[in-house]
Design a protein around this motif. Structure first.
Motif, short mmCIF file in Angstrom:
data_model
loop_
_atom_site.label_atom_id
_atom_site.label_comp_id
_atom_site.label_asym_id
_atom_site.label_seq_id
_atom_site.Cartn_x
_atom_site.Cartn_y
_atom_site.Cartn_z
N GLY A 156 -2.83 10.98 -4.44
CA GLY A 156 -1.69 10.33 -3.78
C GLY A 156 -2.02 8.91 -3.36
O GLY A 156 -1.20 7.99 -3.51
N VAL A 157 -3.22 8.68 -2.82
CA VAL A 157 -3.61 7.34 -2.40
C VAL A 157 -3.71 6.41 -3.61
O VAL A 157 -3.27 5.24 -3.55
CB VAL A 157 -4.95 7.38 -1.64
N LYS A 158 -4.25 6.89 -4.71
CA LYS A 158 -4.33 6.08 -5.92
C LYS A 158 -2.94 5.74 -6.45
O LYS A 158 -2.69 4.62 -6.93
CB LYS A 158 -5.14 6.81 -6.99
N GLU A 159 -2.03 6.69 -6.38
CA GLU A 159 -0.67 6.43 -6.81
C GLU A 159 -0.01 5.38 -5.92
O GLU A 159 0.73 4.52 -6.39
CB GLU A 159 0.14 7.73 -6.78
N TRP A 160 -0.27 5.46 -4.62
CA TRP A 160 0.27 4.46 -3.68
C TRP A 160 -0.23 3.07 -4.05
O TRP A 160 0.54 2.10 -4.09
CB TRP A 160 -0.13 4.82 -2.25
N LEU A 161 -1.53 2.94 -4.30
CA LEU A 161 -2.10 1.64 -4.66
C LEU A 161 -1.50 1.11 -5.96
O LEU A 161 -1.19 -0.08 -6.07
CB LEU A 161 -3.62 1.77 -4.80
N SER A 162 -1.35 1.99 -6.94
CA SER A 162 -0.81 1.57 -8.23
C SER A 162 0.61 1.02 -8.09
O SER A 162 0.95 0.00 -8.68
CB SER A 162 -0.82 2.75 -9.20
N ASN A 163 1.42 1.67 -7.29
CA ASN A 163 2.81 1.21 -7.09
C ASN A 163 2.88 -0.02 -6.20
O ASN A 163 3.73 -0.89 -6.42
CB ASN A 163 3.65 2.34 -6.48
N THR A 164 2.00 -0.11 -5.23
CA THR A 164 2.02 -1.25 -4.32
C THR A 164 1.60 -2.53 -5.02
O THR A 164 2.11 -3.62 -4.70
CB THR A 164 1.11 -0.98 -3.11
N GLU A 165 0.68 -2.44 -5.97
CA GLU A 165 0.24 -3.63 -6.70
C GLU A 165 1.37 -4.27 -7.50
O GLU A 165 1.30 -5.45 -7.84
CB GLU A 165 -0.92 -3.27 -7.63
N LYS A 166 2.39 -3.51 -7.79
CA LYS A 166 3.53 -4.04 -8.55
C LYS A 166 4.56 -4.72 -7.66
O LYS A 166 5.48 -5.37 -8.18
CB LYS A 166 4.20 -2.90 -9.33
N LEU A 167 4.41 -4.57 -6.35
CA LEU A 167 5.38 -5.15 -5.41
C LEU A 167 4.98 -6.58 -5.09
O LEU A 167 3.83 -6.98 -5.24
CB LEU A 167 5.43 -4.32 -4.13
N PRO A 168 5.95 -7.42 -4.62
CA PRO A 168 5.62 -8.77 -4.16
C PRO A 168 4.57 -8.71 -3.06
O PRO A 168 4.62 -7.85 -2.18
CB PRO A 168 6.96 -9.32 -3.64
N ARG A 169 3.64 -9.64 -3.12
CA ARG A 169 2.54 -9.62 -2.16
C ARG A 169 2.99 -10.02 -0.75
O ARG A 169 2.37 -9.66 0.23
CB ARG A 169 1.41 -10.57 -2.62
N ARG A 170 4.04 -10.84 -0.65
CA ARG A 170 4.49 -11.28 0.67
C ARG A 170 5.98 -11.02 0.80
O ARG A 170 6.74 -11.22 -0.12
CB ARG A 170 4.21 -12.77 0.92
N THR A 171 6.40 -10.63 2.00
CA THR A 171 7.81 -10.52 2.34
C THR A 171 8.11 -11.51 3.45
O THR A 171 7.32 -11.69 4.35
CB THR A 171 8.17 -9.10 2.81
N CYS A 172 9.27 -12.14 3.36
CA CYS A 172 9.57 -13.20 4.30
C CYS A 172 10.66 -12.76 5.28
O CYS A 172 11.64 -12.15 4.90
CB CYS A 172 10.05 -14.45 3.57
N ASN A 173 10.46 -13.09 6.52
CA ASN A 173 11.45 -12.82 7.55
C ASN A 173 12.49 -13.93 7.50
O ASN A 173 12.25 -15.05 7.96
CB ASN A 173 10.76 -12.79 8.93
#
Length: 264
Positions: free
Chosen positions: A169-186
């Motif tokens: 599960g942790v590896k799956e979380w990392l794999s999906n998170t790497e595909k997301l934008p690294r920064r989110t802006c307020n």
């Protein structure tokens, strides 16, 4: 004054960020847990033996090993030798390290619905009171295959599957998170900062703009009176000048004649 663009905004208005440094730190922690699990996996028969001994001492041979708190209770109250205590402690420590890692993952990145669902599932499995008796690790894990049919089905299938399932599960979380934008802006914070910068810029421009000197009411009255006198003087001079010009150019006085006598 040069205006500041969006790239010049301070970093503190940005939301949680998942940088390369965060990624490397998470991967290092995960690797350390995996290394410990490999050592634990080599001693699976010792682990099953320790559970069997403590269950016998607890007179608890019927129900399956269904929770982390149950293993903790076996070790605290029914463990009689150092070998059993060592391997049970190793299992509990790996579970605790995984729980801490999941909590850390939750704080460094907001994620999305998919990653949040994966993380919540891992946290639920690591809850000390959660019933793990029904989970089974699947291929490529073979921990269940090392048990007898009775052990796998009725006693230890869930407890040996817990750690590999959470690791996946942790590896799956990392794999999906790497595909997301690294920064989110307020966005609201960025807008507020932009407005503040605009007001500061306007104030700075106003400070360097030369001001027109103000004229006091008394000075204004004096200037007006002076202008009136000047205009009246100009009119008198102009009238006198016209009179002199007429006398000089066209109108000549007739010769003097005595009173009562007129020459024709």
């Amino acid at each position: 004054m040069r205006a500041m663009g969006p790239s010049a905004l301070p970093r503190e208005i940005e939301g949680p960020s998942f940088t390369d440094s965060n990624m490397n730190e998470i991967k290092d922690s995960l690797k350390a847990i995996e290394d410990n699990y490999k050592l634990f996996l080599q001693q699976q028969f010792t682990f099953i033996g320790a559970l069997q001994h403590t269950r016998e001492n607890a007179h608890d041979l019927i129900r399956p090993v269904a929770s982390i708190s149950q293993v903790q209770s076996y070790m605290d109250h029914h463990c009689n030798n150092l070998t059993d205590r060592r391997i049970l402690t190793m299992f509990l420590n790996i579970c605790n390290d995984l729980s801490n890692l999941c909590n850390k993952l939750e704080t460094i990145h907001p994620g999305n619905n998919k990653t949040n669902e994966i993380l919540e599932r891992c946290k639920l499995l690591l809850n000390h009171s959660n019933d793990m008796s029904t989970i089974r690790a699947k291929y490529p894990h073979d921990v269940v295959n090392h048990l007898s049919c009775n052990e796998a089905r009725n006693h230890f299938g869930g407890v040996v599957s817990l750690i590999p399932v959470v690791l996946d599960g942790v590896k799956e979380w990392l794999s999906n998170t790497e595909k997301l934008p690294r920064r989110t802006c307020n966005v609201s914070a960025r807008r507020a900062v932009c407005e503040k910068m605009a007001s500061q810029d306007a104030a700075a421009r106003a400070a360097i703009t030369p001001k027109t000197p103000s004229v006091q009411p008394e000075a204004q009255t004096s200037v007006i009176n002076k202008d009136c006198v000047q205009v009246q003087g100009d009119k008198h001079i102009r009238k006198k000048h016209l009179s002199d010009r007429e006398n000089h150019c066209g109108k000549h006085k007739s010769p003097w004649k005595p009173p009562g006598r007129h020459a024709f």
